[in-house]
Design an enzyme around this catalytic site. Structure first.
Site, PDB file in Angstrom:
ATOM      1  N   GLU A 126       0.850  -1.186   0.000  1.00  0.00           N
ATOM      2  CA  GLU A 126       0.000   0.000   0.000  1.00  0.00           C
ATOM      3  C   GLU A 126       0.889   1.240   0.000  1.00  0.00           C
ATOM      4  O   GLU A 126       1.367   1.672   1.037  1.00  0.00           O
ATOM      5  CB  GLU A 126      -0.928   0.001   1.212  1.00  0.00           C
ATOM      6  CG  GLU A 126      -1.942   1.135   1.188  1.00  0.00           C
ATOM      7  CD  GLU A 126      -2.817   1.179   2.428  1.00  0.00           C
ATOM      8  OE1 GLU A 126      -3.741   2.004   2.461  1.00  0.00           O
ATOM      9  OE2 GLU A 126      -2.567   0.403   3.372  1.00  0.00           O
ATOM     10  N   HIS A 191      -5.839   6.395  -1.895  1.00  0.00           N
ATOM     11  CA  HIS A 191      -5.046   7.533  -1.411  1.00  0.00           C
ATOM     12  C   HIS A 191      -4.833   8.512  -2.572  1.00  0.00           C
ATOM     13  O   HIS A 191      -3.716   8.879  -2.916  1.00  0.00           O
ATOM     14  CB  HIS A 191      -3.714   7.055  -0.834  1.00  0.00           C
ATOM     15  CG  HIS A 191      -3.878   6.278   0.435  1.00  0.00           C
ATOM     16  ND1 HIS A 191      -3.922   6.874   1.669  1.00  0.00           N
ATOM     17  CD2 HIS A 191      -4.022   4.943   0.657  1.00  0.00           C
ATOM     18  CE1 HIS A 191      -4.080   5.950   2.611  1.00  0.00           C
ATOM     19  NE2 HIS A 191      -4.151   4.756   2.015  1.00  0.00           N
ATOM     20  N   ALA A 216      -9.657   8.101   2.240  1.00  0.00           N
ATOM     21  CA  ALA A 216      -8.484   8.585   1.508  1.00  0.00           C
ATOM     22  C   ALA A 216      -8.739   8.665   0.001  1.00  0.00           C
ATOM     23  O   ALA A 216      -7.902   8.260  -0.809  1.00  0.00           O
ATOM     24  CB  ALA A 216      -7.258   7.715   1.803  1.00  0.00           C
ATOM     25  N   ARG A 223     -21.811  17.851  -8.197  1.00  0.00           N
ATOM     26  CA  ARG A 223     -21.139  18.486  -9.336  1.00  0.00           C
ATOM     27  C   ARG A 223     -19.853  17.760  -9.726  1.00  0.00           C
ATOM     28  O   ARG A 223     -19.458  17.803 -10.887  1.00  0.00           O
ATOM     29  CB  ARG A 223     -20.840  19.956  -9.019  1.00  0.00           C
ATOM     30  CG  ARG A 223     -22.079  20.842  -8.948  1.00  0.00           C
ATOM     31  CD  ARG A 223     -21.725  22.318  -8.973  1.00  0.00           C
ATOM     32  NE  ARG A 223     -22.930  23.144  -9.024  1.00  0.00           N
ATOM     33  CZ  ARG A 223     -23.541  23.649  -7.961  1.00  0.00           C
ATOM     34  NH1 ARG A 223     -23.045  23.421  -6.744  1.00  0.00           N
ATOM     35  NH2 ARG A 223     -24.641  24.371  -8.089  1.00  0.00           N
ATOM     36  N   HIS A 247     -14.749   3.932  10.139  1.00  0.00           N
ATOM     37  CA  HIS A 247     -14.156   4.169   8.822  1.00  0.00           C
ATOM     38  C   HIS A 247     -15.234   4.305   7.751  1.00  0.00           C
ATOM     39  O   HIS A 247     -15.038   4.981   6.744  1.00  0.00           O
ATOM     40  CB  HIS A 247     -13.214   3.020   8.452  1.00  0.00           C
ATOM     41  CG  HIS A 247     -11.895   3.051   9.149  1.00  0.00           C
ATOM     42  ND1 HIS A 247     -11.714   2.563  10.419  1.00  0.00           N
ATOM     43  CD2 HIS A 247     -10.700   3.543   8.750  1.00  0.00           C
ATOM     44  CE1 HIS A 247     -10.455   2.735  10.772  1.00  0.00           C
ATOM     45  NE2 HIS A 247      -9.816   3.318   9.782  1.00  0.00           N
ATOM     46  N   ASP A 269      -8.177  -4.112   7.346  1.00  0.00           N
ATOM     47  CA  ASP A 269      -7.188  -3.037   7.430  1.00  0.00           C
ATOM     48  C   ASP A 269      -6.751  -2.836   8.886  1.00  0.00           C
ATOM     49  O   ASP A 269      -6.451  -1.719   9.325  1.00  0.00           O
ATOM     50  CB  ASP A 269      -7.720  -1.722   6.851  1.00  0.00           C
ATOM     51  CG  ASP A 269      -6.593  -0.733   6.510  1.00  0.00           C
ATOM     52  OD1 ASP A 269      -5.450  -1.175   6.356  1.00  0.00           O
ATOM     53  OD2 ASP A 269      -6.865   0.476   6.421  1.00  0.00           O
ATOM     54  N   LEU A 301      -8.474   8.793  12.699  1.00  0.00           N
ATOM     55  CA  LEU A 301      -8.367   7.345  12.638  1.00  0.00           C
ATOM     56  C   LEU A 301      -6.978   6.943  12.148  1.00  0.00           C
ATOM     57  O   LEU A 301      -6.458   7.511  11.187  1.00  0.00           O
ATOM     58  CB  LEU A 301      -9.440   6.768  11.713  1.00  0.00           C
ATOM     59  CG  LEU A 301     -10.873   6.829  12.261  1.00  0.00           C
ATOM     60  CD1 LEU A 301     -11.867   6.520  11.150  1.00  0.00           C
ATOM     61  CD2 LEU A 301     -11.059   5.867  13.423  1.00  0.00           C
ATOM     62  N   GLY A 303      -5.760   3.502  11.499  1.00  0.00           N
ATOM     63  CA  GLY A 303      -5.800   2.063  11.305  1.00  0.00           C
ATOM     64  C   GLY A 303      -6.976   1.455  12.038  1.00  0.00           C
ATOM     65  O   GLY A 303      -7.418   1.961  13.081  1.00  0.00           O
TER      66      GLY A 303
END
Length: 373
Positions: A126, A191, A216, A223, A247, A269, A301, A303
């Site tokens: 990641e 991300h 992320a 719009r 999350h 995760d 947060l 993790g």
């Protein structure tokens, strides 16, 4: 030695039946109607059974964090702890790190797999090629733009080890992205600050997975639909969620499930499993348990702490789905997302003899594994 699993409600991943499962040497060799003569029986006494859970994004076990200590000891901690929570197959996740640490993680996975025939499938890398504006808990010192040389080395050294790689596609040249897409690595978009239009372009190039939907990434707006909107609209893209209520709010998850259906699945995760690590600090990363969730010093947060077992239970309790559908979100659907649907995630001949048993409302889930180790 052959064994027969009998008197169970069998969730194969394709149907629910009362068939007999014949296993030998850690493999399912038959799913049939008849109970064979003269072989030992495993009596489920009316319990449900399915394939074991598959977690493609897990950062640590009970005590050790893979990105901090990318060693065989950490991998074993992740695997053994995961088994306690119904997860029989894992991809330990290495977050944005130096090239040296990435190569060390690859080598640890490779050496581990050479020693053990179990449910460690490879690695999820990641980062580190993420958009710094959406880096989340990843260190700003490690997030960087890709170079051809580093990409080539990671692909070459990570062959058959890196199964999934999270990137921000907008940070790549077309040449670099093609380099990844032509490898055997499943590319996941995350991300990222991608617009809706950019996301659809990268999906059209072959990316079929996003990393922890909603987190992320650019959100849905009327719009500018963003990466979330592009994921909702594109029928080919798999959308995993961290279903812990923090999350991803359960209402948002219900909407995502309605839109994605068989492309919706679960990940943990988890920074650590079991919530035994109350405080953790490593380089620029810090996390402490706050009301059951890991947060950093800023209150963000840092993790997850959820297991796949809890995620499945939350799906059943909060998404208005059947037990069979909740189980699919952690088994066959996950396998399909990483192109392993012909090897994992179902009860079929040739698949691993790695199972979970459970009751009607999933309040009790237990691991039943016959893999040789």
């Amino acid at each position: 030695m052959k064994q027969a699993i009998v008197n169970g409600i069998v969730h194969t991943g394709d149907e629910i039946n009362n068939d007999v499962i014949i296993i030998e040497n850690g493999i399912i060799i038959s799913v049939q109607k008849e109970i064979p003569n003269s072989i030992p029986l495993i009596d489920l006494k009316g319990e449900h059974i399915s394939a074991g859970f598959l977690d493609i994004q897990i950062n640590g076990g009970e005590q050790l964090y893979f990105s901090q200590t990318p060693t065989e000891e950490t991998i074993q901690d992740i695997y053994e702890t995961s088994l306690k929570y119904g997860t029989t197959h894992v991809l330990p996740c290495l977050i944005s790190s130096s090239k040296e640490t990435i190569l060390q993680g690859i080598e640890a996975i490779r050496n581990y797999k050479a020693k053990y025939n179990n449910g460690v499938l490879g690695m999820h890398l990641e980062g580190p090629f993420l958009n710094p504006l959406k880096r989340g808990a990843h260190s700003i010192n490690q997030v960087r733009k890709p170079t051809n040389a580093e990409l080539e080395e990671i692909i070459r050294y990570g062959k058959e080890v890196i199964k999934v790689m999270t990137i921000a596609p907008e940070c790549f040249t077309d040449e670099q992205l093609d380099m990844l897409l032509e490898s055997d690595i499943v590319i996941s978009a995350g991300h990222s600050t991608m617009t809706y239009k950019e996301a659809q372009y990268y999906f059209s190039k072959g990316i079929k997975l996003v990393t922890h939907l909603f987190n992320a990434m650019t959100q849905f707006g009327h719009r500018e639909p963003g990466l979330v909107g592009a994921t909702f609209e594109n029928k080919s893209v798999y959308a995993p969620v961290i279903l812990d209520g923090a999350h991803c709010d359960y209402a948002a998850a219900r909407l995502a499930y309605k839109l994605k259906k068989d492309k919706f699945f679960l990940i943990s995760d988890a920074a650590f499993l079991g919530r035994k690590v109350a405080n953790f600090k490593w380089e620029n990363f810090d996390a402490h348990l706050d009301n059951g969730f890991y947060r950093n010093e800023e209150g963000n947060l840092a993790g997850a702490s959820i297991s796949m077992k809890e995620a499945v239970q939350n799906a059943f309790n909060h998404l208005n789905v059947s037990a069979d559908e909740a189980i699919k979100m952690a088994t066959c659907r996950v396998a399909a997302a990483i192109n392993m649907e012909h090897q994992l995630g179902k009860i079929k001949p040739g698949f691993p003899a790695s199972f979970v048993t459970f009751n009607d409302n999933l309040s009790r889930i237990e691991t039943l594994i016959y893999n040789p180790i």
